[in-house]
Design an enzyme around this catalytic site. Sequence first.
Site, short mmCIF file in Angstrom:
data_model
loop_
_atom_site.label_atom_id
_atom_site.label_comp_id
_atom_site.label_asym_id
_atom_site.label_seq_id
_atom_site.Cartn_x
_atom_site.Cartn_y
_atom_site.Cartn_z
N VAL A 1 11.25 -4.19 2.63
CA VAL A 1 11.03 -4.39 4.07
C VAL A 1 11.25 -3.07 4.81
O VAL A 1 12.15 -2.30 4.48
CB VAL A 1 11.98 -5.49 4.61
CG1 VAL A 1 11.83 -5.64 6.11
CG2 VAL A 1 11.70 -6.81 3.90
N ASP B 1 -2.52 -1.79 10.40
CA ASP B 1 -2.63 -1.86 8.95
C ASP B 1 -3.23 -3.17 8.44
O ASP B 1 -3.64 -3.25 7.27
CB ASP B 1 -1.25 -1.69 8.30
CG ASP B 1 -0.78 -0.25 8.28
OD1 ASP B 1 -1.62 0.66 8.45
OD2 ASP B 1 0.44 -0.03 8.08
N ALA C 1 9.56 -0.30 4.91
CA ALA C 1 9.56 0.76 3.90
C ALA C 1 8.34 1.66 3.95
O ALA C 1 8.17 2.52 3.10
CB ALA C 1 9.67 0.12 2.51
N GLY C 2 7.44 1.44 4.93
CA GLY C 2 6.22 2.24 4.97
C GLY C 2 5.18 1.79 3.96
O GLY C 2 4.29 2.56 3.60
N MET C 3 5.27 0.52 3.52
CA MET C 3 4.36 0.01 2.51
C MET C 3 3.55 -1.18 3.00
O MET C 3 2.90 -1.88 2.22
CB MET C 3 5.15 -0.38 1.25
CG MET C 3 5.91 0.80 0.65
SD MET C 3 6.84 0.36 -0.82
CE MET C 3 5.50 0.11 -1.99
N ALA C 4 3.59 -1.46 4.29
CA ALA C 4 2.77 -2.49 4.93
C ALA C 4 3.04 -3.89 4.42
O ALA C 4 2.14 -4.74 4.39
CB ALA C 4 1.28 -2.17 4.80
N GLY C 5 4.28 -4.18 4.06
CA GLY C 5 4.61 -5.52 3.56
C GLY C 5 4.34 -6.61 4.58
O GLY C 5 3.73 -7.64 4.26
N GLY C 6 4.78 -6.42 5.81
CA GLY C 6 4.53 -7.41 6.85
C GLY C 6 3.05 -7.56 7.15
O GLY C 6 2.54 -8.69 7.32
N SER C 7 2.33 -6.44 7.21
CA SER C 7 0.89 -6.50 7.47
C SER C 7 0.16 -7.21 6.34
O SER C 7 -0.79 -7.96 6.59
CB SER C 7 0.34 -5.08 7.63
OG SER C 7 0.88 -4.45 8.78
N LYS D 1 0.84 -1.19 0.00
CA LYS D 1 0.00 0.00 0.00
C LYS D 1 0.88 1.24 0.00
O LYS D 1 2.05 1.23 0.40
CB LYS D 1 -0.94 0.03 1.21
CG LYS D 1 -0.25 0.12 2.59
CD LYS D 1 0.10 1.54 3.00
CE LYS D 1 0.80 1.59 4.35
NZ LYS D 1 1.34 2.94 4.69
#
Length: 297
Positions: free
Chosen positions: A96, A137, A98-104, A11
């Site tokens: 990772v 998120d 990065a403020g892009m919600a990869g983990g979420s 995102k």
Amino acid sequence: MDLMQLRAMAKINLGLDVVRKREDGYHEVRMIMQTIRMFDRVTVYRIPEPEIRISSNLHFLPVNENNIAYKAARMMLESQPVRGGVSISLQKRIPVAAGMAGGSADAAAVLYAMNRIFYMGYTLEELMDFGLRLGADVPYCLMRGTALAEGIGEELTRLPACPPCYVVIAKPAISVSTRFVYENLRLDETTRHPDIYGLADAICRQDLYGMLPYMGNVLESVTIPAYPIIGEIKERFMENGALISLMSGSGPTVFALFDNYEMALRAKEALLEWGQVPLVYVTDLYRVREETPVNYW
């Protein structure tokens, strides 16, 4: 069904405002969340052993209880009496931290897959409630598309699909602590707040150019002075024809919107030639339409 392969989508924040700091220490936010066509490939399959196994293509990613995908799997296994466990493969493409919600997004994919694989019968809303216990998120990463997020990010209102455009993502070789950003955020009468409701209205009118004056990220007031490279990337994007450029989330990823694909490609090449940003991608928006199921993976 014993196996599912899913696309855990990243995102960006088309607008991000912090309204106030609450007494419990959390910050009340108001933001527009937007899914983009960049994703991790998450494979979840059922195993007879009552355990959780995680593997990843990134050697530095934790593959134990410190991984949010592991926590999502454990939560689901503990929610109902089931036989066996799961093996989860995370093929990471989203940058990772990065403020892009990869983990979420990975956690959301695990919740969705396990609900199907183990025939648990939870609704999307119930899965979103599980997700909120993992992170603010995660509910949005289950919903996806274009949404207004309020509260601590968990109060979601679906918006019409954002007007189509191209997105260039640039991730500098730095890490930014979300805790550092929020601890150093100062909200006073001089703070410039983006008009999130104005942005939402422009999206509802399908007015890409009308969105631009309302877009902004209040967290840049902390990150750009602390990490000037973020501001420099934004300037490079604007010099190369971007309609607008903003930091996503608490950073450090910077994105830019373009109405022309060739111009987006040229901007990508310009940033790579600059040599200060190792990761640059061109993509577009993931637009959830009425004929597309909300739970499409």
